[in-house]
Each structure stands twice: as structure tokens, then as C-alpha cells.
Design a protein around this motif. Structure first.
Motif, short mmCIF file in Angstrom:
data_model
loop_
_atom_site.label_atom_id
_atom_site.label_comp_id
_atom_site.label_asym_id
_atom_site.label_seq_id
_atom_site.Cartn_x
_atom_site.Cartn_y
_atom_site.Cartn_z
N ARG A 1 -92.02 -4.31 -18.78
CA ARG A 1 -90.86 -5.18 -19.02
C ARG A 1 -89.65 -4.74 -18.22
NH1 ARG A 1 -91.19 -8.52 -23.70
NH2 ARG A 1 -88.99 -8.25 -24.09
N LEU A 2 -89.74 -3.55 -17.61
CA LEU A 2 -88.67 -3.13 -16.70
C LEU A 2 -88.85 -3.77 -15.33
CD1 LEU A 2 -88.28 0.64 -17.58
CD2 LEU A 2 -86.52 -1.11 -17.77
N PHE A 3 -90.12 -4.09 -15.00
CA PHE A 3 -90.39 -4.63 -13.66
C PHE A 3 -89.76 -6.00 -13.44
CE2 PHE A 3 -94.62 -2.05 -13.47
CZ PHE A 3 -93.87 -0.89 -13.30
N ASN A 4 -89.55 -6.77 -14.53
CA ASN A 4 -88.83 -8.03 -14.35
C ASN A 4 -87.52 -8.04 -15.16
OD1 ASN A 4 -89.93 -8.30 -16.89
ND2 ASN A 4 -90.56 -10.43 -16.63
N ARG A 5 -87.07 -6.85 -15.50
CA ARG A 5 -85.81 -6.65 -16.20
C ARG A 5 -85.74 -7.43 -17.50
NH1 ARG A 5 -81.34 -5.26 -12.56
NH2 ARG A 5 -80.00 -5.80 -14.28
N MET A 6 -86.87 -7.56 -18.19
CA MET A 6 -86.89 -8.24 -19.48
C MET A 6 -86.17 -7.39 -20.52
SD MET A 6 -87.95 -11.17 -19.38
CE MET A 6 -88.03 -12.49 -20.56
N ASN A 7 -86.14 -6.09 -20.30
CA ASN A 7 -85.49 -5.21 -21.26
C ASN A 7 -83.97 -5.30 -21.23
OD1 ASN A 7 -87.68 -4.18 -22.56
ND2 ASN A 7 -87.98 -2.51 -21.11
N ASP A 8 -83.43 -6.08 -20.27
CA ASP A 8 -81.99 -6.32 -20.26
C ASP A 8 -81.55 -6.92 -21.58
OD1 ASP A 8 -82.19 -5.54 -17.69
OD2 ASP A 8 -81.16 -7.27 -16.82
#
Lengths: 284, 254
Positions: free
Chosen positions: B51-58
């Protein structure tokens, strides 16, 4: 019989008793209003203005007045309330400030309607100088139903699963695109439920329009938003408290009550139609 | 291991939820047009990582990230990254099928519409293409205007894959895509993923070791936020270097 089964039976019995009692009262109200109201309702009653000190003729100006006031209130409160709800649910972090805002809005919902009437008189009629008019009355009713619209919309928005938002964002949609194209359409049925309840509230309130919009008798029909109007709830109130022919007036009051009910039903039906259509499109 | 072109390079990556460190000093290269599986017990940080690879954790409050993730040489964790652009390039399929409450057609056209594609004909072709590429076309071609929620779970998940393909990403992230599916649907999705490898770089998170062994070229084993072992799937499953990996693979914990 086992004790647990027994207590379950008693529980169900009490629950069904409660629903029967509720339905009984609802049925009785509908029955009395319909039976008494139907006696005076005719084509003339729906299309003519009152004559002979409110004892003859119809109540058309009051029907039209209530229709305008309700429509105006919704046109004012729906966009504003929806925008507030979107801001509160989508754009603000859940912190103390938002909680205070929420509590304030809920408190607003508990303010007695006559207080809104006085507020409308001071602010819209006097301060903004809109006079006693459809505009002042609509705005006052609009503020009255605003908290209901906001909380219904908030509930509808928060009920949309987080996974829809994630899916949309993951496709490269912006937050606003996600809200406008995914979250809002999916929550529309819930929002419309809030609107339907508000329509009934706005159409039926007497106190808020007492000083801001309504008159007991006006010659002719409103020709602008600055016109003073007759309105069904206020007309009922007037018929029952003033005048010199209580017997005739009481009958007409029941006629007005029936029409008010039908009017609310009619406007709600439009909202229900849109809600069903939206549900079909979205949920199959 | 470095005979392939690198698509994603993770360098000295740390991730915190509040004060808890969820990922500790992760370093790994993910290769272009290969399938990389990330395995490990629940809570090991697999989902957090992809989820860091598409910045979903933002979207997660109180989270903090240190280190770098380079996709095609660009540091996507930098403040300058256009997240919308990034997510267009790095698509994601989620654990639970999450089609929009819209028609099958609109579910797929949505991604194009929000990316300002106006050409109706192009959109239509793209919808059909994506459905074909996700092996769903035959099942839904006569009912594109029905609600997507009428489809079965497996069909919904393939629709989510189609939706993702339509915006033409380079990388597709799968976050336990079969966790809520039956074995037959799972097999279909696995076949599909293998097929997609020809065109896309794929990262798949799974708690199912057999699945990782079946579909992936490379496997990473994550445990308690640390990358314990990373290598070709063949090697990791047959001769793991780290005793911890062997214990996990043989079912001693997990």
C-alpha cells in the motif's frame, strides 16, 4: 415449556403489541382526517379562493402558499445542508472541533420552532428587509429543517463503505471526483430519505411562518417571492381560533388537514420515486 | 537475480503507525514483468508494504514513513510526487471485491472518465478489451448495463481487475485478491494473474504459500515487519537460506 422459550414468546408478544398500538393510532388519525375532510373536499375547494369570511369557497391560495414555502425551504436547505455534511464527513479530521460542530447542529435540531419564527422575524423580515414574504418564510423553514438534512446526509455519507473510496482513489481519481461520482450517488437514497422527512416537517410547521410569511386571508395569489401568502397549517390554526362560524370553519379545517397530508404525500412521492430509481441503477 | 530490469526499488524503508514500527529497514528490488509474491503471517506488514507503492497509506492517520521507494527511478515518497498520476501507473486490486454500485460498463469506464478520456468510442473499446483481458467478457457481454453487484464474488473480483486494466497501469498490486473467494474462482484469478505477467509488473500479497509457489517468479518472506528472505520462488521454497523461512514454510508458525 422451557423458560427461555417462554420468555421469547412473551418478548415477541410485547413487541407485536407495540407495533399494533402504533398502527392503531396511525390508522385512527388517517381515518378521522379522511372521513371529516372528504365532506368538504370538491373541485371548487381545491381551485377557488375563500369567500364569505372563510366559510365558503376553497383554499387554493393556501395550498399554493404551502407548496411554495416548502419548495423554497428545500431549495435553500438541501444544497447548504449537503455541503455542510460533505465538509464534516469527508474533509475534516475527526477531532474536537468537528465534534463541537456536530453537537451544535444537533442542538439546533432541538430548538422549538417558535424560536425559529422569532429569529426569522428579526433577521429575514426586519434586518434583511425581506418583509413578511415567501422568501422570509422559506428561509426560516429552511433553517428549521437544516439540522435534519445535515444529520441524515452525514449518516448516508458515512454509511458508504471505505472500500468504494479506496477503489476510486486507486484508479487515479481525485478526492473530489471520488466524492462527486462515487460517494454522492451511492448515498443519494439515504440523503433523499432525510429530504422526505424534512418536507413533512416544513409543510406542517405553523410557528416559523406565523410572523415571517403567512397571513390568514389575502386577496389573489402570490406574484413574487416577496409576497405574503396563505398557508395550510396557518389557515387551519386561523379557522379554529378566529371567525364567527365555528361549525362551518371546523369542517373546512379538516378539509385543509386532509389536503396538507396529501400534499406532503405528493411531494414525498417525487422524492421516493427518485430514491427508488437511484437504488435500481446502483444496486440492481 | 539482477539479470532483469528493476521496476520498483525499495531502499531503507521504515514505516510507523503512531509509535509502532510496522516495517523495518526494507530493501528489495521488484522486477519488470515478473510476479513477485509477498508472504508472511498476518500482521507482518505485507499489506502495509504494497500500500506504500501507490501511496494508499496516505489515508492512514498518524502514519510516518522513512526511506525511499523508486519506481522507474523516481522517488514516489517525495512530497513532489503527483499521487493521482502515480496511482494511474500503479493499479491495485483489493482483498475484498469492491466494485462500485454502478453498472458493469460504468465500473470500467469510470477510471477512464476520471482521467479525462472523452472519446466515447475509445472508452467502449477499452471496456470490451479490459473485460476480455480479465476473462470476464463471455460471462457478462449481454448484461453490461446491469449492476455490478449482481455478479458473483469471483466475477466481481475479475471486474475489479478489468477496471484496473482499463487505465493502463504498468504495475498491478494485488492485496490478497483471493482471500474471500472459493477455490474455483481462486484458480481463475491465478490463471489470469499468470497471463497478465506478459504485460504488467505484478506484486501479490498472499497468506497462502501454495498460491505464492504456484504463480510467482520471486517471493519475499516478511516477518514482524522485517524482510527475512527474498529470492526466486524456486529457491525460497526449496532451499531457503534463513531457518525462520523454513519454519514458516513447513507450518511451524503463522
Amino acid at each position: 415449556m422451557k423458560r427461555s422459550v417462554m420468555s421469547q414468546k412473551i418478548g415477541f408478544f410485547i413487541l407485536s403489541l407495540c407495533i399494533i398500538t402504533t398502527l392503531f393510532f396511525l390508522g385512527i388519525i388517517l381515518y378521522f382526517i379522511t372521513v371529516r375532510g372528504l365532506k368538504v373536499i370538491s373541485w371548487e375547494f381545491l381551485t377557488q379562493a375563500p369567500r364569505n369570511g372563510m366559510t365558503e369557497g376553497g383554499v387554493a391560495p393556501a395550498i399554493i402558499g404551502t407548496f411554495y414555502l416548502t419548495l423554497g425551504a428545500i431549495l435553500f436547505a438541501l444544497p447548504l445542508g449537503l455541503a455542510c455534511a460533505i465538509y464534516l464527513t469527508e474533509y475534516t479530521p475527526k477531532n474536537t472541533v468537528v465534534n463541537i460542530l456536530r453537537i451544535s447542529i444537533n442542538t439546533l435540531a432541538g430548538v422549538p420552532s417558535v424560536v425559529f419564527g422569532l429569529f426569522g422575524l428579526a433577521v429575514f423580515v426586519k434586518f434583511f428587509n425581506f418583509g413578511v414574504s415567501i422568501l422570509s418564510g422559506s428561509l426560516t423553514l429552511g433553517i428549521l429543517i437544516l439540522p435534519g438534512i445535515i444529520s441524515a446526509s452525514q449518516e448516508a455519507l458515512t454509511a458508504i463503505p471505505h472500500s468504494f473510496r479506496e477503489a476510486s482513489l486507486a484508479l487515479g481519481a481525485t478526492k473530489w471526483q471520488t466524492i462527486r461520482r462515487i460517494v454522492l450517488p451511492a448515498s443519494l437514497p439515504g440523503i433523499l430519505t432525510g429530504v422526505i422527512l424534512s418536507i413533512g416537517r416544513a409543510a406542517g410547521e405553523t410557528a416559523p411562518i406565523l410572523f415571517t410569511a403567512a397571513a390568514f386571508y389575502i386577496r389573489g395569489y402570490p406574484d413574487s417571492v416577496f409576497s405574503e401568502v396563505m398557508a395550510l397549517p396557518y389557515h387551519i390554526y386561523g379557522l379554529m381560533t378566529e371567525g364567527t362560524f365555528p361549525e362551518k370553519q371546523t369542517q373546512i379545517a379538516y378539509g385543509c388537514a386532509l389536503i396538507l397530508m396529501l400534499l406532503v404525500l405528493l411531494i414525498s412521492a417525487v422524492a421516493i420515486y427518485f430514491r427508488q430509481k437511484q437504488r435500481r441503477v446502483h444496486y440492481g | 537475480m539482477d539479470k532483469h530490469e528493476v521496476q520498483i526499488r525499495v531502499s531503507n524503508l521504515n514505516f510507523f503507525y503512531g509509535k509502532t514500527c510496522a516495517l523495518k529497514n526494507i530493501n528489495m528490488d521488484i522486477y519488470k514483468k515478473k510476479i513477485t509474491a509477498i508472504i508472511g503471517p498476518s500482521g507482518c506488514g505485507k499489506s502495509t508494504l504494497i500500500r506504500l507503492f501507490n501511496r494508499m497509506n496516505d489515508l492512514v492517520l498518524n502514519s510516518r514513513v522513512e526511506g525511499h521507494i523508486y519506481i522507474d527511478g523516481e522517488d514516489i515518497l517525495s512530497a513532489k510526487t503527483d499521487v493521482v498520476e502515480l496511482r494511474r501507473k500503479v493499479g491495485m486490486v483489493f482483498q475484498k471485491p469492491n466494485p462500485f454500485p454502478k453498472s458493469i460498463y460504468r465500473n470500467i469506464s469510470y477510471g477512464l472518465e476520471v482521467n479525462n478520456v472523452k472519446n466515447k468510442k475509445y472508452i467502449e473499446e477499452k471496456v470490451i478489451d479490459s473485460l476480455k483481458n480479465s476473462a470476464l467478457w463471455e460471462e457478462v457481454k449481454d448484461r453490461l448495463n446491469e449492476s455490478a453487484l449482481m455478479l458473483s464474488g469471483g466475477q466481481q473480483q475479475r471486474l475489479c481487475i478489468a477496471r484496473c486494466l482499463a487505465v493502463e497501469p504498468e504495475v498491478i498490486l494485488f492485496d490478497e485478491p483471493c482471500a474471500s473467494l472459493d477455490p474455483i474462482s481462486t484458480r481463475k484469478i491465478e490463471e489470469l494473474i499468470t497471463e497478465l505477467k506478459k504485460q504488467y509488473t505484478i506484486v501479490i500479497v498472499t497468506h497462502n504459500m501454495q498460491q505464492a509457489a504456484r504463480v510467482s517468479d520471486y517471493t519475499a518472506f516478511l516477518y514482524l515487519g522485517e524482510l527475512v528472505e527474498y529470492g526466486t520462488t524456486e529457491k525460497l521454497f526449496t532451499v531457503p537460506e534463513n531457518p525462520k523461512t523454513e519454519e514458516y514454510l513447513s507450518g511451524k508458525f503463522g
